[in-house]
Write a protein that holds these residues in place. Structure first.
Motif, short mmCIF file in Angstrom:
data_model
loop_
_atom_site.label_atom_id
_atom_site.label_comp_id
_atom_site.label_asym_id
_atom_site.label_seq_id
_atom_site.Cartn_x
_atom_site.Cartn_y
_atom_site.Cartn_z
N VAL A 43 48.68 22.56 20.75
CA VAL A 43 49.14 22.21 19.63
C VAL A 43 49.96 23.55 19.40
N ILE A 44 51.37 23.44 19.01
CA ILE A 44 52.33 24.54 18.92
C ILE A 44 52.87 24.46 17.56
N PRO A 67 65.43 24.78 8.12
CA PRO A 67 65.98 23.74 7.83
C PRO A 67 67.51 23.72 8.23
N ILE A 68 68.18 24.68 8.23
CA ILE A 68 69.52 25.16 8.75
C ILE A 68 69.59 24.63 10.43
N GLY A 69 68.64 24.94 11.01
CA GLY A 69 68.62 24.64 12.47
C GLY A 69 68.86 23.13 12.85
N GLU A 93 56.72 24.02 11.85
CA GLU A 93 56.70 22.62 12.35
C GLU A 93 55.74 22.49 13.58
N ILE A 94 54.81 21.52 13.65
CA ILE A 94 53.75 21.06 14.52
C ILE A 94 54.12 20.40 15.51
#
Length: 181
Positions: free
Chosen positions: A44-45, A51-53, A35-36
């Motif tokens: 920019v990280i 998905p379960i998060g 994920e950006i």
């Protein structure tokens, strides 16, 4: 944030190579989603996407219900860390990296049940000597393992059987289906 001292250039297609050492340390494998994020200072990280998060609040409620119903401590993980725990100290588990043994069970997409008297100890998180996995069922969504439901066992509490295994399978199946919708 910690500086690594590694500098990479963006190629003509906009790609940046994440060094092998960082991928290994962060357990980032080929095909893993990232994920950006950006912030006001122009950073920019990249963060591993879980998905379960997305279901962490729901997973926590499910873990609470499962713990009350079964009388066992429960934790729910994504592929890298614990995202929900009930019946055990949250500070000992929440957001801690899962063990390599647990990761292996998840990759195999198999159910693990600790039998009474069995000597095979599966740590749930790295460097944990108090709890081990009594039952582990991978959470599978659209054919991919995205996490696991784990019944925790202590030295005094190692009786896990068919009931715990079926409860964990039901929970894993239900959580997996929630992500397919």
């Amino acid at each position: 944030m910690k500086a690594t001292g590694i500098v990479r250039r963006i190629d003509d297609l906009g790609r940046v190579v994440i060094p092998k050492e960082i991928r290994r340390t962060m357990r980032i494998r080929e095909g893993d989603p990232l994920e950006i994020f950006t912030d006001k200072e122009g950073e920019v990280i990249l963060k591993k996407y879980s998905p379960i998060g997305e279901l962490s609040d729901f997973a926590a409620q499910y873990a609470d219900t499962l713990a009350k119903t079964s009388g066992h401590a429960i934790c729910i993980t994504d592929k890298d860390s614990v995202i929900a725990v009930s019946g055990a100290p949250k500070k000992d588990f929440m957001e801690k990296k899962i063990s390599e043994d647990l990761e292996k069970i998840m990759q195999e997409k198999s159910t693990f049940t600790l039998k009474p008297g069995e000597d095979r100890r599966i740590s749930v998180i790295e460097d944990d000597n108090k709890y081990s996995a009594g039952v582990v069922v991978p959470i599978i969504s659209e054919g991919d393992t995205i996490g696991s439901v784990v019944f925790l066992a202590t030295d005094e509490n190692v009786r896990m059987g068919e009931v715990e295994s079926k409860l964990a399978q039901s929970a894993a199946g239900f959580l997996g289906k929630q992500l397919e919708q």
